[in-house]
Design a protein around this motif. Structure first.
Motif, mmCIF file in Angstrom:
data_model
loop_
_atom_site.group_PDB
_atom_site.id
_atom_site.type_symbol
_atom_site.label_atom_id
_atom_site.label_comp_id
_atom_site.label_asym_id
_atom_site.label_seq_id
_atom_site.Cartn_x
_atom_site.Cartn_y
_atom_site.Cartn_z
ATOM 1 N N THR A 129 0.813 -1.214 0.000
ATOM 2 C CA THR A 129 0.000 0.000 0.000
ATOM 3 C C THR A 129 0.849 1.268 0.000
ATOM 4 O O THR A 129 0.378 2.323 -0.383
ATOM 5 N N PHE A 130 2.107 1.172 0.438
ATOM 6 C CA PHE A 130 2.967 2.350 0.596
ATOM 7 C C PHE A 130 4.325 2.070 -0.020
ATOM 8 O O PHE A 130 4.992 1.099 0.353
ATOM 9 N N LEU A 131 4.750 2.929 -0.960
ATOM 10 C CA LEU A 131 6.042 2.755 -1.621
ATOM 11 C C LEU A 131 6.759 4.096 -1.706
ATOM 12 O O LEU A 131 6.249 5.044 -2.298
ATOM 13 N N ASP A 132 7.937 4.169 -1.100
ATOM 14 C CA ASP A 132 8.753 5.382 -1.130
ATOM 15 C C ASP A 132 10.069 5.086 -1.841
ATOM 16 O O ASP A 132 10.913 4.354 -1.327
ATOM 17 N N LEU A 133 10.213 5.642 -3.037
ATOM 18 C CA LEU A 133 11.446 5.524 -3.822
ATOM 19 C C LEU A 133 12.048 6.910 -4.048
ATOM 20 O O LEU A 133 12.742 7.144 -5.031
ATOM 21 N N SER A 134 11.804 7.824 -3.142
ATOM 22 C CA SER A 134 12.317 9.184 -3.257
ATOM 23 C C SER A 134 13.839 9.197 -3.166
ATOM 24 O O SER A 134 14.442 8.366 -2.490
ATOM 25 N N GLY A 135 14.438 10.150 -3.857
ATOM 26 C CA GLY A 135 15.878 10.350 -3.738
ATOM 27 C C GLY A 135 16.719 9.228 -4.295
ATOM 28 O O GLY A 135 17.800 8.952 -3.780
ATOM 29 N N ASN A 136 16.245 8.564 -5.320
ATOM 30 C CA ASN A 136 17.020 7.517 -5.978
ATOM 31 C C ASN A 136 17.503 8.044 -7.327
ATOM 32 O O ASN A 136 17.591 9.258 -7.522
ATOM 33 N N ASP A 137 17.803 7.166 -8.256
ATOM 34 C CA ASP A 137 18.326 7.547 -9.568
ATOM 35 C C ASP A 137 17.356 7.202 -10.695
ATOM 36 O O ASP A 137 17.771 6.833 -11.784
ATOM 37 N N LEU A 138 16.056 7.316 -10.428
ATOM 38 C CA LEU A 138 15.063 7.000 -11.456
ATOM 39 C C LEU A 138 15.067 8.082 -12.535
ATOM 40 O O LEU A 138 14.821 9.248 -12.249
ATOM 41 N N GLU A 139 15.347 7.664 -13.765
ATOM 42 C CA GLU A 139 15.358 8.590 -14.892
ATOM 43 C C GLU A 139 14.001 8.629 -15.584
ATOM 44 O O GLU A 139 13.674 9.604 -16.259
ATOM 45 N N PHE A 140 13.236 7.559 -15.452
ATOM 46 C CA PHE A 140 11.934 7.425 -16.087
ATOM 47 C C PHE A 140 10.966 6.822 -15.077
ATOM 48 O O PHE A 140 11.371 6.209 -14.102
ATOM 49 N N PHE A 141 9.674 6.976 -15.340
ATOM 50 C CA PHE A 141 8.649 6.398 -14.470
ATOM 51 C C PHE A 141 8.360 4.966 -14.907
ATOM 52 O O PHE A 141 7.951 4.733 -16.040
ATOM 53 N N PRO A 142 8.555 3.970 -14.031
ATOM 54 C CA PRO A 142 8.273 2.567 -14.383
ATOM 55 C C PRO A 142 6.766 2.314 -14.490
ATOM 56 O O PRO A 142 6.065 2.250 -13.486
ATOM 57 N N SER A 143 6.262 2.164 -15.704
ATOM 58 C CA SER A 143 4.822 2.006 -15.946
ATOM 59 C C SER A 143 4.209 0.843 -15.185
ATOM 60 O O SER A 143 3.060 0.911 -14.751
ATOM 61 N N ASP A 144 4.946 -0.235 -15.034
ATOM 62 C CA ASP A 144 4.378 -1.432 -14.419
ATOM 63 C C ASP A 144 4.104 -1.296 -12.923
ATOM 64 O O ASP A 144 3.506 -2.189 -12.324
ATOM 65 N N LEU A 145 4.472 -0.169 -12.316
ATOM 66 C CA LEU A 145 4.052 0.076 -10.934
ATOM 67 C C LEU A 145 2.528 0.158 -10.869
ATOM 68 O O LEU A 145 1.934 -0.080 -9.825
ATOM 69 N N SER A 146 1.898 0.460 -11.995
ATOM 70 C CA SER A 146 0.433 0.550 -12.040
ATOM 71 C C SER A 146 -0.241 -0.791 -11.789
ATOM 72 O O SER A 146 -1.439 -0.853 -11.548
ATOM 73 N N LYS A 147 0.524 -1.874 -11.814
ATOM 74 C CA LYS A 147 -0.023 -3.215 -11.577
ATOM 75 C C LYS A 147 -0.179 -3.534 -10.090
ATOM 76 O O LYS A 147 -0.637 -4.619 -9.737
ATOM 77 N N LEU A 148 0.220 -2.612 -9.223
ATOM 78 C CA LEU A 148 0.079 -2.819 -7.780
ATOM 79 C C LEU A 148 -1.333 -2.367 -7.383
ATOM 80 O O LEU A 148 -1.588 -1.172 -7.223
#
Length: 186
Positions: A91-110
């Motif tokens: 229910t809660f995902l924090d990926l702040s302050g990492n090296d993500l260059e793009f938004f991972p679309s498949d997070l929508s499957k959660l």
């Protein structure tokens, strides 16, 4: 009988030099929350898919788009007919302050994800595309999403975010887009 490892529900191993979560997840099968912020984690183990985590806090690590997009968070390695424990509980995902260059679309499957924190990364577009053979950009899904933080990135293009939020995320109550490069919010 129960072992200590199966009774521990929350683990906080922040502010260390951990490069991986391997071992922890196997030794603590009853875990529902992990806080591993401010480490050196670059990838997530495949067996994480079978751990029924409700909260994952991995702010200020070294996770990239490629590592998240090919992780259990995005359904990587799931060949079973039913969704893995992680997908049905998170229910809660924090990926702040990492090296993500793009938004991972498949997070929508959660399906039950209600809070998604992606501030302070290097995301510059939410438009649909593909990188390293993995889909990127905002897409339909996120039916349970209540809080979305995309602040302090480099976002120039919201892609389908506005339309998809209106159509698919009826529970959304908080949207943070401050400190980006937006010239227009449709």
């Amino acid at each position: 009988g129960a072992t200590t490892g199966s009774t521990i529900k929350k683990l906080n191993c922040s502010k260390n030099t951990l490069a991986t979560l391997d071992g922890w997840l196997q030794a603590l099968p009853g875990l529902s929350s992990i806080e591993a912020s401010q480490n050196q984690i670059e990838a997530l183990p495949d067996h994480m898919a079978n751990v029924p985590l409700a909260e994952i806090r991995l702010a200020r690590n070294r996770l990239s788009f490629a590592s998240v997009a090919s992780s259990p968070l995005c359904g990587s390695g799931n060949t079973a007919s039913s969704p893995p424990a992680l997908a049905t509980k998170l229910t809660f995902l924090d990926l702040s302050g990492n090296d993500l260059e793009f938004f991972p679309s498949d997070l929508s499957k959660l399906p039950v994800l209600s809070t998604l924190l992606l501030s302070n990364n290097r995301i510059n577009t939410l438009a649909s595309s593909a990188h390293d053979g993995k889909p990127s950009g905002w897409c339909k899904g996120f039916k349970a999403l209540e809080t979305l933080n995309l602040s302090s990135n480099q976002i120039l293009d919201l892609g389908d975010l506005p339309r998809c939020l209106i159509e698919c995320s009826p529970r959304l109550r908080g949207l943070s887009l401050q400190n980006n490069e937006l010239s227009l919010i449709p």
